[in-house]
Design an enzyme around this catalytic site. Structure first.
Site, PDB file in Angstrom:
ATOM      1  N   GLU A  43       0.892  -1.168   0.000  1.00 18.43           N
ATOM      2  CA  GLU A  43       0.000   0.000   0.000  1.00 18.43           C
ATOM      3  C   GLU A  43       0.924   1.210   0.000  1.00 18.43           C
ATOM      4  OE1 GLU A  43      -2.802   0.212   3.353  1.00 18.43           O
ATOM      5  OE2 GLU A  43      -2.535   2.381   3.342  1.00 18.43           O
ATOM      6  N   ARG A  47       1.518  10.053   0.979  1.00 16.82           N
ATOM      7  CA  ARG A  47       2.069  11.012   1.946  1.00 16.82           C
ATOM      8  C   ARG A  47       3.276  11.723   1.364  1.00 16.82           C
ATOM      9  NH1 ARG A  47       1.393   7.663   7.636  1.00 16.82           N
ATOM     10  NH2 ARG A  47      -0.644   6.875   7.045  1.00 16.82           N
ATOM     11  N   THR A  71      -3.468   6.316   2.122  1.00 15.91           N
ATOM     12  CA  THR A  71      -3.618   7.726   2.508  1.00 15.91           C
ATOM     13  C   THR A  71      -4.280   8.539   1.396  1.00 15.91           C
ATOM     14  OG1 THR A  71      -1.521   7.408   3.718  1.00 15.91           O
ATOM     15  CG2 THR A  71      -2.483   9.577   3.802  1.00 15.91           C
ATOM     16  N   LYS A 131     -10.888  -0.276   7.015  1.00 16.16           N
ATOM     17  CA  LYS A 131      -9.612  -0.138   7.713  1.00 16.16           C
ATOM     18  C   LYS A 131      -9.945   0.425   9.091  1.00 16.16           C
ATOM     19  CE  LYS A 131      -5.706   3.100   7.461  1.00 16.16           C
ATOM     20  NZ  LYS A 131      -4.332   2.955   6.961  1.00 16.16           N
TER      21      LYS A 131
HETATM   22  C1  3PG Z   1      -1.221   3.669   8.300  1.00 16.85           C
HETATM   23  O1  3PG Z   1      -1.300   4.637   7.588  1.00 16.85           O
HETATM   24  O2  3PG Z   1      -1.876   2.647   8.088  1.00 16.85           O
HETATM   25  C2  3PG Z   1      -0.386   3.759   9.529  1.00 16.85           C
HETATM   26  O3  3PG Z   1       0.391   4.898   9.545  1.00 16.85           O
HETATM   27  C3  3PG Z   1       0.451   2.580   9.800  1.00 16.85           C
HETATM   28  O4  3PG Z   1       0.759   2.679  11.144  1.00 16.85           O
HETATM   29  P1  3PG Z   1       2.077   2.069  11.799  1.00 16.85           P
HETATM   30  O5  3PG Z   1       3.208   2.971  11.352  1.00 16.85           O
HETATM   31  O6  3PG Z   1       1.843   2.149  13.282  1.00 16.85           O
HETATM   32  O7  3PG Z   1       2.255   0.675  11.311  1.00 16.85           O
END
Ligand code: 3PG
Length: 212
Positions: A43, A47, A71, A131
Site C-alpha cells: 500500500e 504522503r 492515505t 480499515k
Molecule cells: C497507516 O497509515 O496505516 C499507519 O500509519 C500505519 O501505522 P504504523 O506505522 O503504526 O504501522
C-alpha cells in the site's frame, strides 16, 4: 461488491505493508524486497510526491504484485492512483466523495473507520471491509470486538500500532481479514537502502502469519 475481488487476496496474504517512499528510485528495490520476503503486496501512501510514480514503477516491474494506494484523502489523489495502475485504494477516514469515485470507477476501496457511524456510512455504500485506524490508539482488539456486535457482516483491516509483537493476536480474531503496518518497511530502512533487512523482516511477518 466493490471489494469482492480483493477478498481472497487479503485472506491469503493477511498482511499489507504500508509504504512511504521519498524517492521513486526506491520503488523497484522495495517491491523486490517484499517479493523476496514472500509478500508481493504494497500500500503505497500518498504522503509523499513519489507515491503516484512509485505505484506505476511497481506495476510495470512486477505486474503480478498487488499494489494499492494508501492515505487517499480526496478524489484528485484517487484519480492519480487509478491512472498509475493501483489495484485498490485505502483511506485513513471515510470520505463519501472518495467512496463514490471508487465505486464509479470500479476500484476496490477500504475506508478508514473508528466509530459506528463511519461503519454505517460504509454499509450504505455496500462495503464490508474497513480499515480500522489508528487501531492501537482507538482501543485495538477490544474496540473491534465491540464493533463486531452490531455489525456482524463487517471485517476489519487494522493498521496503526500493529507490529510483529501483536500481529498474531489481531489475526486470531476472525473478523480481521488482514493487518497493515509499516514495521517491516520503515522509512529509515528504505532511505538507507537496507532492502535485505526489509526482506528479512517481511519473511518473519509472513512466517508468523502462517502460524495463526
Ligand atoms: C497507516 O497509515 O496505516 C499507519 O500509519 C500505519 O501505522 P504504523 O506505522 O503504526 O504501522
Amino acid at each position: 461488491m466493490n471489494q469482492t475481488v480483493m477478498i481472497p487476496r487479503l485472506e491469503e496474504k493477511k498482511i499489507v505493508p504500508v509504504v512511504k517512499l521519498d524517492r521513486t528510485a526506491d520503488a523497484q528495490p522495495l517491491a523486490d524486497a517484499l517479493i523476496r520476503g514472500g509478500l508481493p503486496v504494497a500500500e503505497v501512501t500518498f504522503r509523499t510526491d513519489a507515491a503516484e510514480e512509485s505505484i506505476r514503477i511497481m506495476k510495470r516491474e512486477f505486474p503480478d504484485m498487488l499494489v494499492g494506494a494508501g492515505t487517499v484523502i480526496n478524489t484528485e489523489q484517487a484519480k492519480r492512483a487509478l491512472d498509475a495502475g493501483a489495484s485498490f485504494l485505502v483511506s485513513p477516514g471515510t470520505s463519501e466523495k472518495v467512496l463514490t469515485f471508487a465505486l464509479d470507477n470500479d476500484i476496490p476501496v477500504f475506508p478508514g473507520v473508528c466509530t459506528p457511524s463511519e461503519i454505517m456510512t460504509c454499509l450504505d455504500y455496500g462495503l464490508e471491509i474497513v480499515k480500522f485506524f489508528p487501531a492501537k490508539q482507538y482501543g485495538g482488539l477490544d474496540t473491534m470486538k465491540a464493533l463486531a456486535g452490531p455489525f456482524p457482516a463487517i471485517r476489519f483491516m487494522p493498521t496503526g500500532g500493529v507490529s510483529l509483537s501483536n500481529m498474531k493476536e489481531f489475526l486470531a480474531f476472525k473478523k480481521i481479514i488482514a493487518i497493515g503496518g509499516t514495521w517491516m518497511v520503515k522509512g529509515d530502512l528504505i532511505n538507507a537502502g537496507q532492502f535485505d533487512e526489509i526482506a528479512k523482516l517481511t519473511a518473519e511477518a509472513v512466517a508468523l502469519a502462517k502460524e495463526v
